[in-house]
Design an enzyme around this catalytic site. Structure first.
Site, PDB file in Angstrom:
ATOM      1  N   TYR A  78      26.350  61.658  25.196  1.00 12.68           N
ATOM      2  CA  TYR A  78      27.275  61.486  26.502  1.00 12.68           C
ATOM      3  C   TYR A  78      27.446  60.670  27.162  1.00 12.68           C
ATOM      4  O   TYR A  78      25.837  60.788  27.273  1.00 12.68           O
ATOM      5  CB  TYR A  78      27.794  62.978  26.826  1.00 12.68           C
ATOM      6  CG  TYR A  78      28.843  61.990  27.968  1.00 12.68           C
ATOM      7  CD1 TYR A  78      28.230  62.457  29.059  1.00 12.68           C
ATOM      8  CD2 TYR A  78      29.848  61.699  27.715  1.00 12.68           C
ATOM      9  CE1 TYR A  78      29.057  62.211  30.470  1.00 12.68           C
ATOM     10  CE2 TYR A  78      31.347  61.555  29.130  1.00 12.68           C
ATOM     11  CZ  TYR A  78      30.330  61.951  30.596  1.00 12.68           C
ATOM     12  OH  TYR A  78      31.078  61.291  31.550  1.00 12.68           O
ATOM     13  N   ASP A 113      19.278  56.973  27.191  1.00 11.00           N
ATOM     14  CA  ASP A 113      19.681  57.588  28.093  1.00 11.00           C
ATOM     15  C   ASP A 113      18.896  59.072  28.633  1.00 11.00           C
ATOM     16  O   ASP A 113      19.046  59.865  27.833  1.00 11.00           O
ATOM     17  CB  ASP A 113      20.834  57.669  27.808  1.00 11.00           C
ATOM     18  CG  ASP A 113      21.611  58.583  28.902  1.00 11.00           C
ATOM     19  OD1 ASP A 113      23.125  58.991  28.185  1.00 11.00           O
ATOM     20  OD2 ASP A 113      21.109  59.059  29.970  1.00 11.00           O
ATOM     21  N   LYS A 134      20.772  62.205  38.020  1.00 13.19           N
ATOM     22  CA  LYS A 134      20.984  63.231  37.749  1.00 13.19           C
ATOM     23  C   LYS A 134      19.320  63.655  39.146  1.00 13.19           C
ATOM     24  O   LYS A 134      19.519  63.310  40.473  1.00 13.19           O
ATOM     25  CB  LYS A 134      20.735  63.965  36.523  1.00 13.19           C
ATOM     26  CG  LYS A 134      21.816  64.149  36.059  1.00 13.19           C
ATOM     27  CD  LYS A 134      22.481  65.017  34.470  1.00 13.19           C
ATOM     28  CE  LYS A 134      23.756  64.436  34.236  1.00 13.19           C
ATOM     29  NZ  LYS A 134      24.373  65.017  34.512  1.00 13.19           N
TER      30      LYS A 134
HETATM   31  C1  LIG Z   1      22.763  62.239  29.296  1.00 12.12           C
HETATM   32  C2  LIG Z   1      23.721  61.482  30.044  1.00 12.12           C
HETATM   33  N1  LIG Z   1      24.163  60.045  30.527  1.00 12.12           N
HETATM   34  C3  LIG Z   1      25.273  59.641  30.525  1.00 12.12           C
HETATM   35  C4  LIG Z   1      25.772  60.788  32.231  1.00 12.12           C
HETATM   36  C5  LIG Z   1      26.653  60.244  33.147  1.00 12.12           C
HETATM   37  O1  LIG Z   1      26.058  59.966  34.258  1.00 12.12           O
HETATM   38  P1  LIG Z   1      27.400  60.361  35.529  1.00 12.12           P
HETATM   39  O2  LIG Z   1      28.230  59.194  35.088  1.00 12.12           O
HETATM   40  O3  LIG Z   1      27.824  61.455  35.327  1.00 12.12           O
HETATM   41  O4  LIG Z   1      26.139  60.753  36.867  1.00 12.12           O
HETATM   42  C6  LIG Z   1      25.736  62.312  32.052  1.00 12.12           C
HETATM   43  C7  LIG Z   1      26.277  63.574  32.491  1.00 12.12           C
HETATM   44  N2  LIG Z   1      26.593  63.889  32.707  1.00 12.12           N
HETATM   45  C8  LIG Z   1      27.308  65.094  32.287  1.00 12.12           C
HETATM   46  C9  LIG Z   1      27.892  66.875  32.087  1.00 12.12           C
HETATM   47  N3  LIG Z   1      26.592  66.391  31.204  1.00 12.12           N
HETATM   48  C10 LIG Z   1      28.321  65.402  33.724  1.00 12.12           C
HETATM   49  C11 LIG Z   1      28.683  66.337  34.323  1.00 12.12           C
HETATM   50  C12 LIG Z   1      30.345  65.654  34.059  1.00 12.12           C
HETATM   51  O5  LIG Z   1      30.390  64.645  33.097  1.00 12.12           O
HETATM   52  O6  LIG Z   1      30.716  66.566  35.500  1.00 12.12           O
HETATM   53  C13 LIG Z   1      24.884  62.372  30.655  1.00 12.12           C
HETATM   54  O7  LIG Z   1      24.394  64.076  30.968  1.00 12.12           O
END
Ligand SMILES: Cc1ncc(COP(=O)(O)O)c(CN[C@@H](CN)CCC(=O)O)c1O
Length: 420
Positions: A144, A239, A267
């Protein structure tokens, strides 16, 4: 029967917002029930609006590596807020954060701050296409990278959790530029390069998958990605939104000794506030406006509050022994609960799978008993332990967790498993 405050709030929230949440994974739809509305956090604990306290292993899905309301982060935020919240102009804290990131990750000579991991990843893809002049992108099923259209193809995290790995609303014309390979399967990558020679702008990969649950790279996998991309002239994009400053001071690229062309972060670098970042070699980043012809912008990118929290967090993480501490505590936890699960752990990120066999691929992840995980989740929540409300996510230990927290958790895990 009297509703709890969380139940009452959730009823109102569902009237006002889809699923009552601002991000699907928080909705508890995968594990059922009402998500506790959190009132406060301190250190390793969070307390909900009904006064229930939990030992927190969600850590806001990764950012809270220092635990909640760390004094250094709160003080930095207060200092910044007293001087104003945003200027739409350069501020010193942006330089400080950029210096801390480039100093920790040698593959990043120059970077751009944005407001989320999604923005970082979508911008990294655009940059790879601009730099190579090519259109196709390879991602891995179950990885993701945020919710940009072209990346919501066979996505993990909420896509996997809610059974919509390829989102509605993404035109086939976009999705067709995204090629999907299998994580830890180098052959599936090489087949795509053989099918699309000189057409692939880059591979984007979670070097340690966190969004299908934690799945580490098998020996040679990342090295293989580096080799095939270098040979074909495609970008290798790591990523590291989860792994950056999580699995070590140098991220996954430092842990495994691989130099990607572009890295995305998020994060932890925001310390709980909205910050994302993409960066790489200077020759690549010079394509980014205003220097180059690849456009990307953001009103609140690099805003003083968010970057101040990031600077405070990364500064704390430079202290000696921090990573040894969180890795040791995570090991104590996973060793303590080990036999009941198939546990994958890299540093202080981990997932316990209800799965008999090894879990090194998405196919094996999907053989896990997600329904049993849901029952386990609630059995732990009732005992004051908050883990990810999905089998396909990661758990995290912070510097605020103590051995007493870990030992209490192990005891509660055993009790929870006994009642399943
Ligand atoms: C490896 C990786 N790359 C990109 C993203 C996207 O980041 P954000 O746009 O949510 O800040 C994420 C976001 N992670 C999710 C949960 N694993 C965020 C939680 C959510 O979607 O509420 C990620 O894990």
């Amino acid at each position: 029967m009297q509703l709890t405050k969380s139940e009452a709030l959730f009823a109102e929230a569902q009237r006002l917002m889809p699923g009552g949440v601002n991000s699907p994974v928080r909705s508890f739809r995968a594990v059922t029930g009402t998500p506790p509305f959190i009132a406060s956090g301190s250190g390793s604990r969070v307390v909900d609006v009904d006064g229930n306290e939990y030992i927190d292993y969600l850590g806001s899905w990764g950012p809270l590596v220092l635990g909640h309301a760390h004094p250094s982060v709160v003080a930095a935020l207060m200092r910044a807020a007293e001087n104003g919240t945003s200027f739409g102009a350069p501020v010193e804290q942006e330089v400080e954060l950029a210096r801390l990131i480039t100093g920790a990750l040698p593959s990043i000579e120059s970077l751009r701050l944005v407001n989320s991991g999604t923005e970082a990843c979508m911008s990294a893809i655009r940059l790879a296409r601009a730099f190579t002049g090519r259109d196709k992108i390879i991602k891995f099923a179950g990885n993701y990278h945020g919710h940009a259209d072209g990346l919501l193809v066979r996505a993990g995290s909420g896509g996997l959790t809610h059974g919509i790995p390829t989102s509605a609303g993404v035109p086939e014309s976009y999705a067709s530029e995204t090629l999907v390979a299998d994580f830890n399967d180098l052959d599936s990558v090489e087949q795509l390069f053989n099918s699309y020679p000189n057409a692939i702008a880059g591979i984007i990969v979670e070097p340690v998958a966190g969004n299908m649950g934690v799945v580490g790279p098998t020996p040679g996998f990342l090295e293989g990605l580096r080799r095939v991309t270098a040979h074909d002239g495609a970008m290798l994009i790591f990523d590291e939104v989860i792994t950056g400053f999580r699995v070590g001071a140098g991220g996954a690229q430092g842990l495994y000794g691989i130099m990607p062309d572009i890295t995305t972060l998020g994060k932890i670098i925001g310390g709980g506030l909205p910050v994302g970042c993409y960066g790489g070699r200077r020759e690549i980043m010079e394509r980014v406006a205003p220097l180059g012809d690849m456009y990307q912008a953001g009103t609140l990118s690099g805003n003083p509050l968010a970057v101040s929290a990031g600077v405070a967090t990364l500064t704390e993480l430079r202290k000696p022994g921090v990573y040894e501490q969180i890795d040791r505590l995570a090991t104590r936890l996973t060793d303590g609960v080990g036999a009941a699960f198939r546990i994958n752990r890299v540093g202080s990120m981990f997932t316990g799978f209800f799965n008999p066999g090894p879990v090194e691929s998405l196919a094996e992840v999907e053989q896990s008993d997600a329904t049993k995980y849901g029952r386990y989740f609630h059995a732990l929540l009732e005992r004051g332990v908050y883990i990810a409300p999905s089998q396909f996510e990661a758990g995290f230990v912070s510097t605020a967790h103590t051995e007493a927290d870990i030992d209490a958790t192990i005891e509660r895990v055993r009790e929870a498993l006994a009642e399943l």
